[in-house]
Structures are given as C-alpha cells and as structure tokens.
Design an enzyme around this catalytic site. Structure first.
Site, PDB file in Angstrom:
ATOM      1  N   TYR A 107      -8.925   0.347   6.355  1.00 50.33           N
ATOM      2  CA  TYR A 107      -8.931  -0.274   5.027  1.00 50.33           C
ATOM      3  C   TYR A 107      -9.819  -1.505   5.032  1.00 50.33           C
ATOM      4  O   TYR A 107      -9.757  -2.314   5.956  1.00 50.33           O
ATOM      5  CB  TYR A 107      -7.539  -0.778   4.629  1.00 50.33           C
ATOM      6  CG  TYR A 107      -6.399   0.201   4.716  1.00 50.33           C
ATOM      7  CD1 TYR A 107      -6.571   1.571   4.563  1.00 50.33           C
ATOM      8  CD2 TYR A 107      -5.103  -0.279   4.932  1.00 50.33           C
ATOM      9  CE1 TYR A 107      -5.487   2.439   4.620  1.00 50.33           C
ATOM     10  CE2 TYR A 107      -4.016   0.578   4.988  1.00 50.33           C
ATOM     11  CZ  TYR A 107      -4.222   1.940   4.841  1.00 50.33           C
ATOM     12  OH  TYR A 107      -3.134   2.769   4.915  1.00 50.33           O
TER      13      TYR A 107
ATOM     14  N   LYS B  23      -4.232  -3.257  16.111  1.00 51.44           N
ATOM     15  CA  LYS B  23      -4.858  -2.144  15.369  1.00 51.44           C
ATOM     16  C   LYS B  23      -5.794  -1.372  16.295  1.00 51.44           C
ATOM     17  O   LYS B  23      -5.845  -0.136  16.271  1.00 51.44           O
ATOM     18  CB  LYS B  23      -5.618  -2.658  14.143  1.00 51.44           C
ATOM     19  CG  LYS B  23      -4.726  -3.189  13.042  1.00 51.44           C
ATOM     20  CD  LYS B  23      -3.870  -2.087  12.418  1.00 51.44           C
ATOM     21  CE  LYS B  23      -2.915  -2.598  11.346  1.00 51.44           C
ATOM     22  NZ  LYS B  23      -1.921  -1.605  10.928  1.00 51.44           N
TER      23      LYS B  23
ATOM     24  N   TYR C  34      -3.144  -9.599  16.000  1.00 44.76           N
ATOM     25  CA  TYR C  34      -2.982  -8.569  14.961  1.00 44.76           C
ATOM     26  C   TYR C  34      -4.108  -7.535  15.061  1.00 44.76           C
ATOM     27  O   TYR C  34      -3.863  -6.323  15.104  1.00 44.76           O
ATOM     28  CB  TYR C  34      -2.962  -9.219  13.566  1.00 44.76           C
ATOM     29  CG  TYR C  34      -3.375  -8.282  12.466  1.00 44.76           C
ATOM     30  CD1 TYR C  34      -2.516  -7.266  12.041  1.00 44.76           C
ATOM     31  CD2 TYR C  34      -4.637  -8.382  11.869  1.00 44.76           C
ATOM     32  CE1 TYR C  34      -2.912  -6.378  11.049  1.00 44.76           C
ATOM     33  CE2 TYR C  34      -5.031  -7.508  10.883  1.00 44.76           C
ATOM     34  CZ  TYR C  34      -4.172  -6.508  10.473  1.00 44.76           C
ATOM     35  OH  TYR C  34      -4.567  -5.624   9.504  1.00 44.76           O
TER      36      TYR C  34
ATOM     37  N   ILE D 189       0.841  -1.204   0.000  1.00 47.77           N
ATOM     38  CA  ILE D 189       0.000   0.000   0.000  1.00 47.77           C
ATOM     39  C   ILE D 189       0.876   1.254   0.000  1.00 47.77           C
ATOM     40  O   ILE D 189       0.584   2.236  -0.692  1.00 47.77           O
ATOM     41  CB  ILE D 189      -0.980  -0.024   1.195  1.00 47.77           C
ATOM     42  CG1 ILE D 189      -1.851  -1.289   1.107  1.00 47.77           C
ATOM     43  CG2 ILE D 189      -1.856   1.224   1.208  1.00 47.77           C
ATOM     44  CD1 ILE D 189      -2.709  -1.541   2.328  1.00 47.77           C
TER      45      ILE D 189
ATOM     46  N   SER E 296      -7.605  -0.917  10.018  1.00 50.22           N
ATOM     47  CA  SER E 296      -8.161  -2.003   9.207  1.00 50.22           C
ATOM     48  C   SER E 296      -9.596  -2.274   9.614  1.00 50.22           C
ATOM     49  O   SER E 296      -9.973  -2.073  10.786  1.00 50.22           O
ATOM     50  CB  SER E 296      -7.319  -3.257   9.445  1.00 50.22           C
ATOM     51  OG  SER E 296      -8.002  -4.407   9.010  1.00 50.22           O
TER      52      SER E 296
ATOM     53  N   SER F  17      11.743  -5.681   5.997  1.00 50.38           N
ATOM     54  CA  SER F  17      11.502  -6.995   6.600  1.00 50.38           C
ATOM     55  C   SER F  17      10.399  -7.730   5.836  1.00 50.38           C
ATOM     56  O   SER F  17      10.334  -8.950   5.866  1.00 50.38           O
ATOM     57  CB  SER F  17      11.113  -6.848   8.074  1.00 50.38           C
ATOM     58  OG  SER F  17       9.950  -6.063   8.202  1.00 50.38           O
TER      59      SER F  17
END
Ligand code: UD1
Length: 337
Positions: free
Chosen positions: A177, A153, A149, A13, A125, A35
C-alpha cells in the site's frame, strides 16, 4: 457461500475492504481484538450491508481459535490486515511490534497450513522501499527499512517467499500500500486514529474540524517542487477494490504476486492542504516545522503492474479523497467514540 477471513477486519482498511468483498458476492468474516479499532464499526457495516456481520473478538496469535474459525467456515482465503503500524511507537517498543506483527503472522500461517487453507493476501507497505533512489517506484526496487515497523513488513514478505518456495500449494498476494486516505462516501466508516494522528490526512481533517489549532508541516527544504514531502495518496475505496481484484486473481490463477497499490501520482503536503481546504470550505492553518526523522522526500508508485496483472487501477482523485475524508470527519468529529 465463499467465506474470507479478514484479520483486523474492523480496522480502517479492513472495514472498507469488508464492504467491497460483500458487494462482490463474497462473505467476509472478521477476526479482530479491537486493540486499535472500535466495535461500533460492526454496527455501521451492518447498516451499510443490511446484513449481520460475522465477527469474532480475538487475537490472530490464538492459533487454536484461528484454526477453528477457518474450519468452521471452510475459508476460501485469508486477508491479513491485523498489525501495528505506528512508526514512532515501533522505535520506542520494538518487541511489541516483533511479537504482534511477526509472532501473529507465524501463528496465522501455522493455523492456515494446518487447515489446508493456503490462499492469503498480505497487507504490506511502501515502507519496504525505505528511501527510494528514484521515483516512481516499481516492485523491483531494492527493499530496506528505517524502523522496526518497516522491518516487520519486510520480514513478513520474506516469510511468505520462503513458505511459497517450500510448498507450491500456497497462493500468496503481497500488496504494498502507498498512502491510504479518504473514507466511505456514506460518512459511516473512516479512519479513526487514537490520540494524536501520526498521518497527514487525519491530522488535516482534525484541524479543519477545529479539534487542533494548526498543522505542523514537517520540512520545507526537500528536493520537491514546493519543498514539502510528496506521497502517493490513494482513496481507501480504490484500495478496497484493489483487494477484490487481487483476491480474484489469486483464486483464478496459479501464480503468486507482489504488487504496488497506489495511484502513480504524487502530491505534496501543501497540495493536500489546499485540496482539503477546497473540499471542506475550512481553513487549515499551517506552521513549518523541522523534518520528521525517517521521512523521505518523495514516494510514489509505478502502478502499471497492478493494472496489467489485476486489471485494476485507482480512479478517485485527490479532491474525492479530501471530500470523503471531510464528510467522515464532520459527521464523526470524535470518530467512533
Ligand atoms: C507513514 C510512515 C510509514 C507508514 C505509513 C502508514 C513515517 C516516517 N512513515 O508514511 O512507514 O507505512 O505512514 O501508516 O511515519 N506530514 C506533515 N505533518 C503531519 C503529518 C505528516 O507534514 O502532521 C507529512 C510527512 O512529513 C510526509 C507526508 O505528510 O511528507 C505524509 O506523511 P504520513 O501521512 O505520516 O505518511 P508517510 O510518512 O508516507
């Protein structure tokens, strides 16, 4: 010149947003530790813009380095893309996610605060909506998470709220997103997952190009028209344009915002497969497999706030997304390698 720091700017992105910012007359500066991205992106960006790419190899958690970078270029704003995003990996290695996504964020915010650079767009997200009770999803929906994860966020969003409450000088746009797919129409940059792709579109593209024998379709008994999962796929070029619109808003108005970046339209896995077959002229063999743990039946945006607030909306169709993803995949069967 107005410089904008892109953490993780060499990623999928970030690299598309780099081009959109450049086209809008801004000068992006990339900070990336590579990475999960390739330095080859930089050559491609240079080819596409005709100009040298300003890039530093380094970590967002290197506070002194980030401070020096912000000061050297007198950055107008920061767009924070850098972060890990593989759900399964986050379940297996939560500390890796907490250290990078949360530790990196704290360090970046400290560097920004210390240099009086307090304008930030943050890559959040739709994962923060967890399993939504209904669709389409507005920004007011309750937030939750089902894996580390997603948790990172959510916590990052909360950090930003607290920071904005503590000091009105902060200008923050949180961008949620939906499912970014597709590639730049040149076929020079695109999504390059390492190893087995976790996400649908890159997997489909690898099946179409002959790298993998078939697609596993996770679940056929969801409460959706054809039983497969429904998502809001958004062309990465539209998403990049959304960043430019959001940055312009942040620089011209004195309000902070949280906004969905999606199309407002959901497509099922089988609809994506059919559209990809049409765009590529290749067959994409499918096998039905059990549901993937943590998946939700449907997830698509109410995209009206982005339109009213940012005067932005997605314009590219699913056919465009598939055509550009195919162009990228067929020109670069092994990604940037
Ligand atoms: C996933 C993550 C989400 C993250 C986002 C961006 C999970 C559960 N969710 O979203 O937290 O923010 O990626 O990285 O991983 N599918 C198949 N076969 C495949 C791959 C996917 O059938 O090989 C299906 C999925 O079941 C789903 C749809 O395709 O219905 C989209 O999947 P994916 O591209 O992984 O996106 P999300 O699950 O929406």
């Amino acid at each position: 010149m107005r410089f904008v720091l892109l953490t993780g700017g060499a990623g999928y992105i970030g690299s598309h947003t780099y081009l959109a910012l450049h086209a809008a007359g801004l000068t992006p500066v990339i900070l990336d530790d590579f990475s999960n991205s390739s330095p080859v992106v930089l050559e491609r960006l240079q080819r596409l813009t005709g100009q040298p790419v300003l890039c530093e190899r380094g970590s967002v958690a290197d506070k002194a380095r980030v401070q020096a970078l912000i000061e050297r270029y007198k950055m107008t704003a920061v767009i924070h893309f850098a972060g890990f995003k593989a759900v399964g990996e986050s379940v297996a290695q939560p500390l890796k996610y907490f250290a990078n996504n949360l530790g990196g964020m704290v360090s970046l915010l400290q560097a920004m605060d210390a240099t009086d650079c307090r304008t930030l767009l943050f890559s959040s997200s739709a994962t923060v909506y967890g399993d939504p009770a209904t669709v389409p999803i507005t920004e007011q929906f309750p937030r939750s998470y089902t894996n580390p994860y997603g948790h990172t966020k959510l916590v990052c969003e909360d950090m930003l709220s607290a920071l904005c409450a503590s000091n009105p000088a902060w200008r923050v746009g949180v961008l949620r997103y939906f499912n970014p797919v597709g590639a730049h129409p040149s076929g020079l940059i695109g999504e390059d997952p390492s190893g087995l792709p976790n996400n649908l579109m890159p997997y489909v593209a690898q099946v179409a190009v002959g790298k993998r024998p078939f697609l596993n379709v996770y679940g056929r008994d969801y409460a959706t028209p054809d039983g497969t999962g429904v998502r809001d796929y958004i062309h990465v070029e539209d998403l990049a344009a959304g960043h430019v619109a959001a940055l312009q808003k942040l620089l011209s108005a004195s309000e902070n915002f949280t906004v969905n970046l999606g199309t407002g339209q959901g497509y099922s896995v089988l609809e994506v497969v059919r559209a990809f077959e049409q765009a590529s002229g290749q067959l994409v063999p499918c096998q039905f497999a059990p549901r993937r743990s943590g998946d939700v039946a449907q997830c698509y945006a109410d995209a009206s706030l982005a339109h009213s607030l940012l005067n932005w909306r997605a314009t590219r169709t699913l056919a465009d997304m598939c055509a550009d993803a195919w162009h990228w995949q067929s020109c670069n069967p092994d990604g940037y390698r």
